[in-house]
Design a protein around this motif. Structure first.
Motif, PDB file in Angstrom:
ATOM      1  N   CYS A 191       0.840  -1.218   0.000  1.00  0.00           N
ATOM      2  CA  CYS A 191       0.000   0.000   0.000  1.00  0.00           C
ATOM      3  C   CYS A 191       0.863   1.252   0.000  1.00  0.00           C
ATOM      4  O   CYS A 191       0.556   2.241  -0.677  1.00  0.00           O
ATOM      5  N   GLN A 192       1.972   1.183   0.758  1.00  0.00           N
ATOM      6  CA  GLN A 192       2.862   2.354   0.819  1.00  0.00           C
ATOM      7  C   GLN A 192       3.540   2.601  -0.536  1.00  0.00           C
ATOM      8  O   GLN A 192       3.655   3.744  -0.985  1.00  0.00           O
ATOM      9  N   ILE A 193       3.942   1.509  -1.189  1.00  0.00           N
ATOM     10  CA  ILE A 193       4.555   1.646  -2.523  1.00  0.00           C
ATOM     11  C   ILE A 193       3.547   2.270  -3.489  1.00  0.00           C
ATOM     12  O   ILE A 193       3.868   3.205  -4.222  1.00  0.00           O
ATOM     13  N   PHE A 194       2.305   1.775  -3.460  1.00  0.00           N
ATOM     14  CA  PHE A 194       1.274   2.328  -4.355  1.00  0.00           C
ATOM     15  C   PHE A 194       1.045   3.819  -4.080  1.00  0.00           C
ATOM     16  O   PHE A 194       0.932   4.623  -4.994  1.00  0.00           O
ATOM     17  N   GLN A 216     -10.983  -2.857  -4.878  1.00  0.00           N
ATOM     18  CA  GLN A 216     -11.530  -4.041  -4.193  1.00  0.00           C
ATOM     19  C   GLN A 216     -10.471  -4.718  -3.316  1.00  0.00           C
ATOM     20  O   GLN A 216     -10.761  -5.138  -2.198  1.00  0.00           O
ATOM     21  N   SER A 217      -9.213  -4.771  -3.835  1.00  0.00           N
ATOM     22  CA  SER A 217      -8.156  -5.466  -3.086  1.00  0.00           C
ATOM     23  C   SER A 217      -7.773  -4.729  -1.808  1.00  0.00           C
ATOM     24  O   SER A 217      -7.381  -5.353  -0.821  1.00  0.00           O
ATOM     25  N   ILE A 218      -7.868  -3.402  -1.837  1.00  0.00           N
ATOM     26  CA  ILE A 218      -7.367  -2.619  -0.684  1.00  0.00           C
ATOM     27  C   ILE A 218      -8.487  -2.284   0.307  1.00  0.00           C
ATOM     28  O   ILE A 218      -8.231  -2.076   1.497  1.00  0.00           O
ATOM     29  N   ALA A 219      -9.742  -2.258  -0.189  1.00  0.00           N
ATOM     30  CA  ALA A 219     -10.861  -1.815   0.674  1.00  0.00           C
ATOM     31  C   ALA A 219     -10.921  -2.548   2.009  1.00  0.00           C
ATOM     32  O   ALA A 219     -11.049  -1.930   3.074  1.00  0.00           O
ATOM     33  N   HIS A 220     -10.794  -3.894   1.984  1.00  0.00           N
ATOM     34  CA  HIS A 220     -10.959  -4.645   3.254  1.00  0.00           C
ATOM     35  C   HIS A 220      -9.818  -4.388   4.239  1.00  0.00           C
ATOM     36  O   HIS A 220      -9.925  -4.688   5.423  1.00  0.00           O
ATOM     37  N   LEU A 221      -8.704  -3.803   3.734  1.00  0.00           N
ATOM     38  CA  LEU A 221      -7.576  -3.504   4.638  1.00  0.00           C
ATOM     39  C   LEU A 221      -7.909  -2.336   5.572  1.00  0.00           C
ATOM     40  O   LEU A 221      -7.234  -2.124   6.575  1.00  0.00           O
ATOM     41  N   TYR A 225      -2.921  -1.051  12.824  1.00  0.00           N
ATOM     42  CA  TYR A 225      -3.094   0.390  12.552  1.00  0.00           C
ATOM     43  C   TYR A 225      -2.302   0.800  11.310  1.00  0.00           C
ATOM     44  O   TYR A 225      -2.785   1.543  10.461  1.00  0.00           O
ATOM     45  N   LYS A 226      -1.052   0.284  11.213  1.00  0.00           N
ATOM     46  CA  LYS A 226      -0.200   0.680  10.074  1.00  0.00           C
ATOM     47  C   LYS A 226      -0.835   0.278   8.748  1.00  0.00           C
ATOM     48  O   LYS A 226      -0.770   1.020   7.766  1.00  0.00           O
ATOM     49  N   ALA A 285      -3.537   1.836   3.764  1.00  0.00           N
ATOM     50  CA  ALA A 285      -4.660   1.608   2.839  1.00  0.00           C
ATOM     51  C   ALA A 285      -5.410   2.924   2.624  1.00  0.00           C
ATOM     52  O   ALA A 285      -5.793   3.275   1.502  1.00  0.00           O
ATOM     53  N   LEU A 286      -5.587   3.675   3.710  1.00  0.00           N
ATOM     54  CA  LEU A 286      -6.283   4.964   3.644  1.00  0.00           C
ATOM     55  C   LEU A 286      -5.504   5.942   2.751  1.00  0.00           C
ATOM     56  O   LEU A 286      -6.086   6.635   1.905  1.00  0.00           O
TER      57      LEU A 286
END
Length: 663
Positions: free
Chosen positions: A168-171, A191-196, A202-203, A208-209
């Motif tokens: 997520c951080q790379i993206f 869709q892949s990141i939403a459930h995170l 917390y990290k 993801a946010l």
């Protein structure tokens, strides 16, 4: 003698330093794999937090060897993992370290490592990739060169909380602009990141946010999708609102507010939705208070400026929330001599970044004052506001200058302020200075502001004219940049309104006939309309009309013919007929129409046109030509009667349109 010794002395110090590091590199070449592994582990411990040691090892060639060991199938997984850890540690040093790693093609090697079945090794490669990609010297496009990389990263998201956090951080760091957003979106990022967002870590939630905040920025496609995605039966906007609450960490509140702001600006959430009015906006205002850290105040003000930029109601609400207008004045006094910062490092950082606060305040003031006269008045009455803007126009930071010009432009929409504050502070002087040699993005806003300062009721109009504005504006009309061409001609149009004959002649001289034709054949309708507006303003009041037509009549009549024959919209043709009506109002100028049968036939044609606006404009031409009190009116009336104009007038007097009928 001391001078002679200086160079060798430096060399010996350097060789001592590198000699102490050399044994680390030598051990990487040992034939015993166990000793190599121990060497890498010792190197890892030696470089942690030691930038000097990192630089030495890079100079001594440790990177190519570490990359070789990392990529060797024969290396044990433990060795490969430790190599990735050391490389990640080297990347945490200076920007030069990262450049050295990039020069050794570290990214393809690490991406290859992600194909390994071993999770610990994958996590170490991802952590190192993350560290490299968050450096400003790394080109984001390196992530997108191979199409399979993104889909593989998506697949790795489910492996562990570390893969989730790092990917997520790379993206977030590599998603710059619509092309990258589209690639990630098409690979199912939403869709892949939403459930995170509901992860126990917390990290992971935070990264993801952040990912969503960059994916949704200025992107309607992503924003419209986010609105309808739900996680565990809860829609994403509701999840974002929960993350805005005061009990959540500040970075989480801010990032959620950015997501909701992007969704609102993209039209996915209405501006009067309670989650914007009652949650997002107040949260962003809270971020502007002086209790917050400098970067939080900057981000809060800039995001709020973006949220309210185009919505009058949100501007009004923001202006009366928590005394925001007064609160922003503190952005210019920072850090003050009685600053509460006791941490010297923090104070040093903030002194270097204080200009970012000024930029953010100007941006937010510009948004607040975009439409409402009362808000503009409050902003200008804030202590020393005009002085601050004037100072901002000459700051060394280009971003501050741009934001100050934007603020000035926003406030210059006020008739009242143009007559008072702008005059009291001679704002036109620094503005003219900005226009002399600024980059295009500043020129566009500065020239827009100048257009407002040249309106007929503005007291700044005279001094601006005296300071050589005509030459400057004429040069803008030749710009490759469309917005600059529009603003240049617009400002000249404002300048010519009810101006003296000398000013009008200066404008025509400055523009040249050739440039006038160039503008009249511009592919942009805005440029064309403003040029016609300029001609109309130049050709007003009889003596001026006669004077200009005596010197430029032939060219102007040519231009009019050109446009009436061209494929143009109704507004363009109407404006052109109005110019003819002005010419027809001249004493001697009207003869240029009466002796031009082609133009007379065109006026006759437009009197019978299907569009009432064009018919009215054509009739204005006729009424100005036949005015009884004027010399030669009888001959003109006879000629028009012979052309069949009277028959058309009879027909029009029966028209259902009352305006046409009256005329």
């Amino acid at each position: 003698m001391a001078c002679v010794l200086e160079a060798p002395l430096r060399m010996s110090v350097l060789s001592e330093v590198t000699a102490s590091s050399r044994h680390y590199v030598d051990r990487l070449f040992d034939l015993d794999p166990q000793k190599v592994l121990q060497g890498v582990i010792d190197m890892k411990n030696a470089v942690i937090g030691n930038n000097k040691q990192k630089a030495n090892l890079i100079v001594l060639g440790a990177v190519p060897r570490l990359l070789y060991l990392l990529q060797q199938e024969s290396s044990s997984t433990e060795l490969r993992t430790e190599c990735a850890v050391v490389l990640g540690s080297l990347a945490m040093g200076t920007e030069n370290n990262v450049k050295s790693l990039l020069d050794c093609h570290i990214i393809p090697a690490l991406l290859q490592g992600l194909l390994s079945p071993d999770l610990k090794f994958i996590e170490a490669c991802l952590r190192c990739l993350r560290t490299i990609f968050i450096s400003p010297v790394t080109p984001e496009d390196l992530l997108y060169t191979d199409a399979t990389v993104i889909s593989h990263l998506m697949a790795l998201l489910s492996r562990s909380r570390y893969t989730q956090e790092y990917i997520c951080q790379i993206f977030s760091y590599c998603c710059k602009g619509p092309d990258h957003q589209t690639i990630l979106f098409n690979h199912g990022a939403v869709q892949s990141i939403a459930h995170l967002l509901v992860s126990t870590s917390y990290k992971v939630r935070m990264q993801a946010l952040k990912c969503f905040s960059v994916l949704a920025f200025e992107n309607p496609q992503v924003s419209m999708t986010l609105v309808n995605v739900s996680v565990d039966g809860e829609l994403l906007p509701q999840i974002f609102v929960k993350m805005l609450q005061r009990d959540k960490p500040i970075e989480m509140q801010l990032t959620s507010a950015k997501c909701l702001t992007s969704m609102c600006r993209a039209g996915a959430i209405r501006t009067d939705d309670p989650c914007i009015v009652l949650k997002t906006l107040p949260c962003l205002v809270r971020m502007c208070s002086k209790e917050r850290l400098l970067e939080e105040r900057v981000e809060g003000a800039e995001t709020l400026a973006y949220l309210i930029e185009t919505d009058v109601e949100l501007q009004r609400i923001a202006s009366i929330t928590d005394h925001l207008i007064v609160m922003l004045a503190d952005y210019f006094k920072y850090p003050s001599s009685v600053s509460a910062i006791t941490d010297i490092k923090r104070l040093d950082h903030d002194l270097k970044h204080a200009h970012e606060l000024r930029q953010a305040a100007f941006k937010l003031y510009a948004s607040l004052g975009a439409n409402d006269e009362d808000i503009r008045k409050k902003i200008i009455e804030t202590e020393n506001m005009m002085d601050r803007i004037v100072n901002g126009l000459s700051e060394s930071s280009i971003k501050v200058r741009l934001a100050a010009v934007r603020c000035l432009h926003s406030l210059s929409r006020s008739v009242q302020q143009l007559r008072t504050s702008f005059q009291d502070h001679a704002v036109w002087k620094p503005l003219m200075k900005v226009l002399q040699n600024a980059p295009n993005e500043i020129l566009v806003v500065a020239s827009s502001t100048l257009c407002n300062l040249l309106l007929e009721f503005s007291p700044s109009k005279e001094p601006i004219l005296e300071s050589g504005a005509i030459e400057l504006l004429c040069s803008l009309t030749q710009s490759e940049n469309l917005a600059l061409r529009v603003n240049g001609i617009w400002a000249l149009m404002n300048m010519a309104f009810q101006a003296e004959q000398k000013i009008k002649s200066d404008i025509l001289r400055g523009l040249s006939t050739e440039q006038l034709f160039q503008l009249l054949s511009d592919s942009d309708v805005n440029v064309l309309m403003k040029t016609l507006g300029l001609l109309r303003n130049l050709l007003s009041t009889r003596p001026h009309i006669d004077h200009i037509m005596s010197t430029h009549g032939k060219q102007i009549m040519q231009a009019v013919t050109l446009i009436l024959e061209g494929e143009h919209n109704i507004e363009v043709k109407e404006q052109t007929l109005c110019i003819l009506a002005n010419i027809a109002d001249g004493t001697t100028a009207k003869e240029l129409i009466m002796t031009n049968d082609d133009i007379l036939q065109k006026i006759k044609y437009y009197m019978s046109h299907s569009n009432a606006k064009l018919q009215l404009a054509a009739m204005f031409c006729i009424s100005n030509l036949i005015w009884n009190e004027e010399e030669g009116s009888q001959e003109r009336q006879d000629k028009l009667r012979d052309m069949g104009i009277v028959d058309i007038l009879h027909k029009l007097s029966q028209s259902s349109d009352p305006n046409l009928c009256d005329k």
